[in-house]
Design an enzyme around this catalytic site. Structure first.
Site, PDB file in Angstrom:
ATOM      1  N   SER A 169      -4.369 -23.037  -8.668  1.00 35.45           N
ATOM      2  CA  SER A 169      -3.542 -24.066  -7.990  1.00 35.45           C
ATOM      3  C   SER A 169      -4.093 -25.440  -8.348  1.00 35.45           C
ATOM      4  O   SER A 169      -5.263 -25.562  -8.746  1.00 35.45           O
ATOM      5  CB  SER A 169      -3.639 -23.864  -6.477  1.00 35.45           C
ATOM      6  OG  SER A 169      -3.132 -24.988  -5.789  1.00 35.45           O
ATOM      7  N   TYR A 182      -8.717 -22.479   1.282  1.00 37.25           N
ATOM      8  CA  TYR A 182      -7.779 -22.284   0.167  1.00 37.25           C
ATOM      9  C   TYR A 182      -8.278 -23.034  -1.079  1.00 37.25           C
ATOM     10  O   TYR A 182      -8.313 -22.469  -2.180  1.00 37.25           O
ATOM     11  CB  TYR A 182      -6.393 -22.789   0.575  1.00 37.25           C
ATOM     12  CG  TYR A 182      -5.319 -22.576  -0.470  1.00 37.25           C
ATOM     13  CD1 TYR A 182      -4.753 -21.316  -0.664  1.00 37.25           C
ATOM     14  CD2 TYR A 182      -4.860 -23.632  -1.255  1.00 37.25           C
ATOM     15  CE1 TYR A 182      -3.756 -21.123  -1.622  1.00 37.25           C
ATOM     16  CE2 TYR A 182      -3.873 -23.443  -2.210  1.00 37.25           C
ATOM     17  CZ  TYR A 182      -3.312 -22.189  -2.391  1.00 37.25           C
ATOM     18  OH  TYR A 182      -2.337 -21.995  -3.343  1.00 37.25           O
TER      19      TYR A 182
HETATM   20  N1  LIG Z   1       3.840 -22.286  -3.536  1.00 38.28           N
HETATM   21  C1  LIG Z   1       3.011 -23.196  -4.015  1.00 38.28           C
HETATM   22  O1  LIG Z   1       3.222 -24.413  -3.839  1.00 38.28           O
HETATM   23  C2  LIG Z   1       1.808 -22.783  -4.828  1.00 38.28           C
HETATM   24  C3  LIG Z   1       1.135 -23.778  -5.556  1.00 38.28           C
HETATM   25  C4  LIG Z   1       0.018 -23.413  -6.300  1.00 38.28           C
HETATM   26  C5  LIG Z   1      -0.406 -22.099  -6.324  1.00 38.28           C
HETATM   27  N2  LIG Z   1       0.254 -21.155  -5.600  1.00 38.28           N
HETATM   28  C6  LIG Z   1      -0.251 -19.780  -5.679  1.00 38.28           C
HETATM   29  O2  LIG Z   1       0.744 -18.955  -6.222  1.00 38.28           O
HETATM   30  C7  LIG Z   1       0.565 -17.614  -5.782  1.00 38.28           C
HETATM   31  C8  LIG Z   1       1.890 -17.084  -5.258  1.00 38.28           C
HETATM   32  O3  LIG Z   1       2.255 -17.869  -4.137  1.00 38.28           O
HETATM   33  P1  LIG Z   1       3.773 -18.099  -3.676  1.00 38.28           P
HETATM   34  O4  LIG Z   1       3.953 -19.538  -3.520  1.00 38.28           O
HETATM   35  O5  LIG Z   1       4.695 -17.331  -4.525  1.00 38.28           O
HETATM   36  O6  LIG Z   1       3.661 -17.472  -2.217  1.00 38.28           O
HETATM   37  P2  LIG Z   1       4.570 -16.403  -1.461  1.00 38.28           P
HETATM   38  O7  LIG Z   1       4.017 -16.342  -0.099  1.00 38.28           O
HETATM   39  O8  LIG Z   1       6.002 -16.735  -1.656  1.00 38.28           O
HETATM   40  O9  LIG Z   1       4.283 -15.044  -2.252  1.00 38.28           O
HETATM   41  C9  LIG Z   1       3.043 -14.421  -2.179  1.00 38.28           C
HETATM   42  C10 LIG Z   1       3.226 -12.931  -2.405  1.00 38.28           C
HETATM   43  O10 LIG Z   1       1.934 -12.327  -2.311  1.00 38.28           O
HETATM   44  C11 LIG Z   1       2.039 -11.191  -1.462  1.00 38.28           C
HETATM   45  N3  LIG Z   1       0.746 -10.927  -0.839  1.00 38.28           N
HETATM   46  C12 LIG Z   1       0.146 -11.598   0.170  1.00 38.28           C
HETATM   47  N4  LIG Z   1      -1.018 -11.008   0.481  1.00 38.28           N
HETATM   48  C13 LIG Z   1      -1.162  -9.944  -0.338  1.00 38.28           C
HETATM   49  C14 LIG Z   1      -2.157  -8.951  -0.493  1.00 38.28           C
HETATM   50  N5  LIG Z   1      -3.244  -8.899   0.298  1.00 38.28           N
HETATM   51  N6  LIG Z   1      -1.988  -8.020  -1.457  1.00 38.28           N
HETATM   52  C15 LIG Z   1      -0.885  -8.021  -2.241  1.00 38.28           C
HETATM   53  N7  LIG Z   1       0.102  -8.934  -2.133  1.00 38.28           N
HETATM   54  C16 LIG Z   1      -0.044  -9.880  -1.187  1.00 38.28           C
HETATM   55  C17 LIG Z   1       3.130 -11.534  -0.453  1.00 38.28           C
HETATM   56  O11 LIG Z   1       3.664 -10.390   0.161  1.00 38.28           O
HETATM   57  C18 LIG Z   1       4.115 -12.279  -1.344  1.00 38.28           C
HETATM   58  O12 LIG Z   1       5.026 -11.387  -1.959  1.00 38.28           O
HETATM   59  C19 LIG Z   1      -0.548 -17.665  -4.741  1.00 38.28           C
HETATM   60  O13 LIG Z   1      -1.754 -17.273  -5.330  1.00 38.28           O
HETATM   61  C20 LIG Z   1      -0.592 -19.135  -4.359  1.00 38.28           C
HETATM   62  O14 LIG Z   1      -1.859 -19.515  -3.881  1.00 38.28           O
HETATM   63  C21 LIG Z   1       1.362 -21.453  -4.865  1.00 38.28           C
END
Ligand SMILES: NC(=O)c1ccc[n+]([C@@H]2O[C@H](COP(=O)([O-])OP(=O)(O)OC[C@H]3O[C@@H](n4cnc5c(N)ncnc54)[C@H](O)[C@@H]3O)[C@@H](O)[C@H]2O)c1
Length: 297
Positions: A169, A182
């Site tokens: 991130s 985080y």
């Molecule tokens: N959304 C943002 O702005 C953003 C920015 C930078 C990085 N990220 C990173 O991107 C990745 C995906 O995030 P997102 O935004 O799609 O979030 P999201 O919450 O939409 O999706 C996350 C997914 O991970 C699954 N998950 C959660 N805990 C889990 C576990 N213990 N085992 C297996 N699966 C699990 C959830 O069920 C969900 O399907 C994450 O690592 C997040 O930190 C997100």
């Protein structure tokens, strides 16, 4: 890959292309590859799954959301399967790798994407730091990625090939972009990526990560509003609200960051186009983390 074949002028007017394109005309950059996408049931992971499928990969979606994961897998090709997996559990990760190998014979690509933000509002200040919350976030975001690397490497090393990509991130690039735990977890993923790339390079295995800016997935929508359930119209409004806020914070104007943009970055790192890229953190933030304020020189 495109091969240019020049044919005699008399038979055809100019140049003819031979390629491994699909019937829709799109190049299939992951044809024959087997990929695992953790956290693949929704958000960024779902976009990665959808793009990988278009590019010919066989996929195992690993997530704790059974309903969303099963629904997504059933709506895609017959070579997309859902497997319940909590990435913080070593037994689940081991089972995930074994299942993929028994089903498809190999693991070419592991995308460590599952992650959680934690309770942003409750434990915002360092003086309210909650050690249990910290352990939970590190358990999923960092331990999960490390376990994925461990068990994927076990099957990749003997084949002397493979590719591991983790979702870090912008909160892992600079401070002030997320809750403390985080931010710590995402910095750790960047470090873990570099260290694993260092070791696994000897076996021809590439290890990289991507660092997205803000995206309107359930993670950020929930963090910026509270967590009550909403109807479809309201959910669309929430997406627009989050995208608007992200656009206002962004350095690069005139575009909205979408989950598909992150999927494209991951596709690049998973495909042979990036065959000499390893230990890299591909930051997809429109230049946000490269400067605070531009000075008009
Ligand atoms: N959304 C943002 O702005 C953003 C920015 C930078 C990085 N990220 C990173 O991107 C990745 C995906 O995030 P997102 O935004 O799609 O979030 P999201 O919450 O939409 O999706 C996350 C997914 O991970 C699954 N998950 C959660 N805990 C889990 C576990 N213990 N085992 C297996 N699966 C699990 C959830 O069920 C969900 O399907 C994450 O690592 C997040 O930190 C997100």
């Amino acid at each position: 890959m495109l091969d240019l074949v020049v044919v005699p002028e008399k038979t055809l007017p100019a140049i003819h292309f031979i390629s491994n394109e699909s019937s829709s005309g799109q190049l299939k950059r992951l044809e024959g590859k087997v990929a695992i996408v953790t956290g693949g049931a929704g958000g960024i992971g779902e976009a990665i799954v959808r793009l990988f499928v278009k590019h010919g990969a066989k996929i195992v979606i690993a997530d704790i959301d059974d309903a969303a994961g099963t629904h997504l897998a059933n709506s895609l090709s017959s070579s997309t399967i859902f497997l319940r997996c909590d990435v913080s559990s070593e037994m689940d990760i081991q089972n995930l790798i074994n299942f993929t190998v028994s089903r498809y014979g190999q693991v070419d690509i592991l995308v460590n994407n599952a992650g959680i933000l934690g309770n942003q509002t409750k434990h915002k200040s360092i003086v309210d730091f909650d050690a249990n919350e910290f352990d939970k976030i590190m358990g999923i975001n960092v331990r999960g990625a490390a376990l994925g690397m461990k068990h994927a490497a076990k099957v990749m090393v003997p084949r002397r090939s493979g590719c591991i990509i983790s979702t870090a991130s912008v909160a892992g690039v600079m401070g002030g972009l997320g809750p403390h735990a985080y931010a710590a977890s995402k910095h750790a993923i960047v470090g873990l990526t570099k260290n694993a790339a260092c070791e696994l390079g000897s076996y021809g295995i590439r290890v990289n990560c991507v660092s997205p800016f803000g995206l309107a997935t359930s993670m950020l929508i929930n963090a910026w509003r509270g967590c009550d359930d909403q109807g479809e119209d309201e959910a669309e409004e929430e997406v627009e609200k989050v995208e608007k806020r992200v656009r206002s914070l962004a350095n690069l104007k005139g575009v909205t960051l979408k989950t598909e943009d992150i999927a494209q970055a991951v596709l690049y790192l998973a495909s042979d186009e990036s065959k000499y890229v390893s230990g890299h953190n591909l930051v997809v933030d429109g230049g946000f983390t490269t400067s605070k304020n531009c000075i008009d020189l």
